[in-house]
Design an enzyme around this catalytic site. Structure first.
Site, mmCIF file in Angstrom:
data_model
loop_
_atom_site.group_PDB
_atom_site.id
_atom_site.type_symbol
_atom_site.label_atom_id
_atom_site.label_comp_id
_atom_site.label_asym_id
_atom_site.label_seq_id
_atom_site.Cartn_x
_atom_site.Cartn_y
_atom_site.Cartn_z
ATOM 1 C CG HIS A 154 -1.739 -1.940 0.884
ATOM 2 N ND1 HIS A 154 -2.509 -2.594 -0.049
ATOM 3 C CD2 HIS A 154 -2.505 -1.851 2.006
ATOM 4 C CE1 HIS A 154 -3.685 -2.885 0.488
ATOM 5 N NE2 HIS A 154 -3.703 -2.460 1.735
ATOM 6 C CG HIS A 164 -2.807 -3.970 6.417
ATOM 7 N ND1 HIS A 164 -3.649 -5.043 6.190
ATOM 8 C CD2 HIS A 164 -3.261 -2.968 5.627
ATOM 9 C CE1 HIS A 164 -4.569 -4.690 5.299
ATOM 10 N NE2 HIS A 164 -4.362 -3.421 4.949
ATOM 11 C CD GLU A 165 -2.092 0.751 5.496
ATOM 12 O OE1 GLU A 165 -2.002 0.935 4.267
ATOM 13 O OE2 GLU A 165 -3.185 0.494 6.058
ATOM 14 C CD GLU A 184 -6.881 -4.400 1.663
ATOM 15 O OE1 GLU A 184 -6.626 -3.185 1.507
ATOM 16 O OE2 GLU A 184 -6.646 -5.016 2.719
#
Lengths: 496, 496
Positions: free
Chosen positions: A266, A262-263, A292
């Site tokens: 980003h 997830h990170e 997101e």
């Protein structure tokens, strides 16, 4: 005049980089007794940034350049447009209140950490109340024709978004997802599901696997790094210095896996913003919802994909030996198991929206003054019971689980749901260009990140989110792709 | 006026803390492609500090307060005294040259790392030349009645020290130590010595042991932390935030042990400066020689003491299992083995002075213009051959082994020798107050650090080094205690 503007922008970016570096330190390692001092430093730097942005020199420059738009480059035009908005916003907040608030949000994060560790909401309640009060106050100062105070805050994270549209958006999801979830729960009664993976793995090993995965999906370690913190996050000094964290809990090694993917989503976004945007005001990712969408794309569409894990499964077993005892098909079902839980960041894709809906409703009421902080524990627990059928044992797995409110991010949560919807919409567009699953099976993640880089990342803040989504997918935000994606995927997994 | 002064001092301290934090990041983790930007930021902050210190406002304030000394507190008097010296010094260096130099020294550290890793001096030669040229230039600007340019630099690290006194100091050591070393080498021919400990130990484990040891000798982790870097160092934002590094080389686990005890000595000094010195200009350790006396005290007098290891030896075996196969007496002899080597930081206590002498002679000649950078590799290797009887295989184990010159620390090396001498002199005084070896055997390290805190650390910069040494030991720098300490200790170990 343009040269002077460039100089001030450069200065602003330096203050930003400096601030981010101190924040990074505060979140990952600052010794206990040093925190108050570094928090003060953060306050002072925020103040410098604020003073610069609201200085007569900068404001006059922006207003002058705004009058002669035709002489500006495309980049400059957009910088001036965004600066005009920022000036508007900041001018309405008194300098001393802004400084107090910056110190408060920075310091309160460490208070939240303590409160969460001690499972004691009372430690952080006063701080949280102050943060909500400041947000209400600031929203009051800034409100123009927004219908509610909450709409003012929503706009900070997702420009153009309002309560009216969001209510529709969530009701659409609710209408489709809730009955579908019910079907799955019925089916679950008739099948035997394997136990959730929870073999303990050393934190050190988890961190090594996290770094491996981050690099595997395309995060560039020459332009970034990965460490640990209480709550995972991504932060960037600039495109050449992007920092991710993971929280490695010994007993739930799989959390680390999805959290770091997830990170990384980003992080890759930030690393792939255009080189021509360095030293401008545009060299960072777009709205929260779009950001997101990139992290959720990586986490769910890539990271929970069968084609992603197939070529990687043996390697994963080297880090997590317990995987060697789990059949691949079983593993795949396990990581995509539907099961209502208390913790948002560990929620499956289907129940995830319910977590967001709950937070959306509560922060809306708090800001609009319909409830207050004292009511919070009760209301939180009631809604969790209503939507998820569960009861938190304590506030650390309830209203203190997320850092957001405690560091001032109010109006931010809806972006997660919007991000999920964007992600599916983008995935739908990507599939028209190439076979995404084939790329994953070929371990050609670069094909995916290049596509995202070219269509989305490189623009940074040059284009706004609605424009990018329109150009990439051919239409505006439309929850139907998200709903279709979920139904297709989970119908297969649960054979319904 | 005093309030204004306090305000500017506070501001100065904040800039300092900010700078140190960025330096910490650069040394321990900044991603490759982010280094140039952060180095620029360091340059800018150094410039802010410089601008503040040389601003009319600050200078006038200091000069005015200097005229009314009788109205000031003891702390303020000393702050004004030191500020007057700093103003003197900085006024003589042009602002642009100062800024260039700050950037250069910061950036050059990473160049040095690369050059050292590649064993290629040519990569960093140009940078080193610039650093020496700047130092010569600055010394020329600042020279008053010093006999040589090098004396100007010496004074920065050890006020009142000059080439004349140092030449005498070193010749005294030489006279006593060299024949004593010869005796030991003769004796060594007749005894069988055990092989040096070099069992590989994982870097992670070494770091854990380093943290354990650091805490054991009294470093406070609520006010500091330990990480890894290319070259071990200590840095402090203020007394509540002191940061140490260790370099963990898998093949030489014992290096880490003595290196971290050394840095902890520096760190404890900083952590124990007086609370009343917070937010003043005096809240940090004294001259380099005094600082080094504290680190060498910990490293050698404490860390290489039989009484230190006796109660700790079983515990050490938990981190380094190979110790379980080594008898304690053998271990003690091994960590105190005399053996000329190429690397200063790994040198035994006796040959250590030779390493310093060599550096002292070379930097003196470079600054005084008697040789130049091109001659450096040749001269270094000749002197190593002459003093230690050894030949470096490459420049990384020769003139590139230490970071000092490459980050601008010229005139600093002699402080190590002075520090050793002070340490023995202080040890001699401490023994009059209590039984140091007994405290070590009782694991009562606090007795030692409390004594140092009370007699030395708490004063920070409030008293100068000669005053402190005089008060603590009853006399000025006197190499005889160092010589006596060495002879007594090693006569026992080598039974001569």
């Amino acid at each position: 005049m343009r040269e002077k503007f460039r100089e001030l922008v450069k200065r602003k970016n330096r203050i930003h980089a400096n601030l981010e570096l101190i924040q990074w330190d505060l979140e990952t390692k600052t010794p206990l007794k040093s925190r108050p001092y570094l928090s003060e430093l953060v306050g002072e730097l925020s103040m410098q940034d604020y003073a610069l942005s609201t200085s007569d020199e900068f404001v006059n420059l922006v207003e002058e350049l705004n009058k002669q738009k035709e002489t500006l480059t495309e980049i400059e035009k957009r910088e001036i447009e965004l600066s005009m908005e920022e000036i508007e916003k900041k001018k309405k907040i008194p300098a001393d209140e802004y400084e107090d608030y910056a110190k408060l949000t920075s310091y309160n994060q460490t208070v939240w950490e303590e409160a969460k560790a001690k499972k004691d909401f009372s430690i952080v309640k006063e701080g949280l109340k102050k943060i909500f009060d400041y947000n209400k106050k600031f929203a009051t100062y800034r409100r123009k024709d927004e219908k509610t105070l909450y709409d003012v805050l929503l706009n900070d994270y997702e420009k153009g978004m309002d309560t009216e549209r969001l209510d529709v958006f969530f009701s659409e999801l609710k209408k489709e997802i809730v009955p579908f979830l019910k079907k799955i729960q019925e089916k679950k009664k008739t099948i035997k599901e394997v136990d959730k993976i929870s073999v303990p793995i050393d934190e050190d090993v988890q961190l090594k696997f996290a770094k491996f995965l981050s690099s595997y999906v395309g995060f560039d370690f020459e332009k970034g790094l990965v460490e640990t913190s209480e709550h995972p996050f991504t932060l960037n000094l600039n495109k050449n210095d992007v920092r991710l964290t993971t929280k490695n809990k010994k007993d739930s090694p799989m959390s680390t896996v999805f959290s770091i993917i997830h990170e990384s989503g980003h992080g890759i976004y930030e690393q792939q913003t255009g080189d021509e945007l360095i030293d401008t005001l545009l060299g960072t990712g777009g709205s929260m919802g779009l950001h997101e969408s990139q992290s959720r794309f990586m986490e769910n569409i890539v990271g929970a994909n069968k084609a992603f894990w197939k070529p990687l499964y043996n390697k994963a077993g080297e880090f997590y030996p317990f995987l060697k005892d789990i059949e691949f098909e079983e593993f795949y079902k396990q990581i995509n198991r539907i099961e209502p839980g208390l913790i948002r960041v560990e929620a499956d894709e289907l129940t995830y929206s319910l977590h967001i809906m709950l937070r959306y409703e509560i922060e809306k009421m708090l800001i609009n003054g319909e409830i207050n902080i004292d009511d919070l524990p009760k209301i939180w627990n009631e809604k969790v019971k209503e939507y998820l059928g569960l009861e938190p044992k304590n506030d650390s797995e309830g209203l203190m689980q997320d850092i957001h409110w405690y560091c001032g991010l109010i109006g931010y949560f809806p972006s997660y749901a919007i991000g999920n919807a964007y992600a599916s919409q983008i995935y739908n567009a990507m599939k028209k260009d190439f076979d995404v699953e084939k790329a994953l099976e070929n371990q050609d993640l670069k094909k995916i990140t290049d596509w995202l880089g070219e269509k989305i990342h490189k623009y940074g803040l040059l284009k706004d989110t609605p424009t990018i989504i329109k150009e990439v997918t051919g239409e505006e935000l439309n929850p139907k792709y998200y709903i279709e994606y979920l139904k297709e995927k989970y119908s297969k997994i649960y054979e319904i």
